[in-house]
Design an enzyme around this catalytic site. Sequence first.
Site, mmCIF file in Angstrom:
data_model
loop_
_atom_site.group_PDB
_atom_site.id
_atom_site.type_symbol
_atom_site.label_atom_id
_atom_site.label_comp_id
_atom_site.label_asym_id
_atom_site.label_seq_id
_atom_site.Cartn_x
_atom_site.Cartn_y
_atom_site.Cartn_z
ATOM 1 N N GLU A 33 25.331 40.895 37.306
ATOM 2 C CA GLU A 33 25.785 40.780 35.918
ATOM 3 C C GLU A 33 26.070 39.302 35.643
ATOM 4 O O GLU A 33 26.303 38.528 36.574
ATOM 5 C CB GLU A 33 27.058 41.607 35.761
ATOM 6 C CG GLU A 33 27.623 41.695 34.351
ATOM 7 C CD GLU A 33 28.956 42.434 34.322
ATOM 8 O OE1 GLU A 33 29.315 42.951 33.258
ATOM 9 O OE2 GLU A 33 29.647 42.495 35.372
ATOM 10 N N LYS A 104 25.552 47.909 28.553
ATOM 11 C CA LYS A 104 26.807 48.371 29.157
ATOM 12 C C LYS A 104 27.654 49.126 28.148
ATOM 13 O O LYS A 104 27.919 48.644 27.045
ATOM 14 C CB LYS A 104 27.571 47.168 29.710
ATOM 15 C CG LYS A 104 28.822 47.503 30.514
ATOM 16 C CD LYS A 104 29.430 46.207 31.038
ATOM 17 C CE LYS A 104 30.665 46.440 31.880
ATOM 18 N NZ LYS A 104 31.249 45.158 32.349
ATOM 19 N N CYS A 141 29.008 47.028 36.784
ATOM 20 C CA CYS A 141 30.304 46.509 37.202
ATOM 21 C C CYS A 141 31.470 47.487 36.991
ATOM 22 O O CYS A 141 31.632 48.430 37.756
ATOM 23 C CB CYS A 141 30.561 45.189 36.472
ATOM 24 S SG CYS A 141 31.844 44.155 37.252
#
Length: 258
Positions: A33, A104, A141
């Site tokens: 990321e 995301k 993440c």
Amino acid sequence: MFKLGIVQKSPGHLSKAAELMGRAEADLVLLPEYSLFDPTGQRAEEVWERAATLEDFVSGLAKIAAEAGGYAAGAFLERGPKPKVYNTTVLVDPGGRVVATYRKTHLFDAYGYKESDVVEPGGELSPIVEIRGLKVGFAVCFELRFPEVFRELALGGAQLAAVPAAWYAGPLKEETLHLLARARAVENGMYVAVAALWGQRFTGRSVVVNPFGVVEADLGAGEKFRVVEIDPSLVEEARRTVPALHLRRPELYKRQCK
């Protein structure tokens, strides 16, 4: 065996990934990321100005795919509705064509950070893509903290959850990263691979966990690249030995888990 390449690098130009890889070949190369730059502490307008377009990122990712002779995926900050950006994961094939994108959905508003000040969340979970016989889904993440995300991927047939990450450093944060990756792998009988950013604020410690929760690779500190073998038959074995997906009782979960 499926060959997964994990790139652990600091934020910056994607040419660094190619440099770390050397002449290594992989079926899929996974980058972290925040691959291009670290937005920490910057105002939304500043981040938007520095953010890349999808076309720009794909151009760099395509070169990595070509070098590896396989697919490549990674996450970057994509210009969205000004002043917000998207935290976008892109998968390209060996010819550099976009196969899938994922924005995301669960943003990092924790530990005093507020990703939602800068990032516009996506509205759908990752598609599941077949890459050379292996079914792959993506999460990013902080989403390691949401079991529902990985359960959805597993129920959709994913054998590998590929996770670009920029895991902020702090007391015991590396332990948390590995604990969550192992938990998501064990409870779903799937591989979980985290390509983690390295740098002043970030842990590194990229990890690949097999469907029984065994750590197959821990990249430790620093910028580096490693190829890890993924065995699809191990997913079948794990799900046969511990058929948790089959033994679920979703009719019991509706009251609170919506």
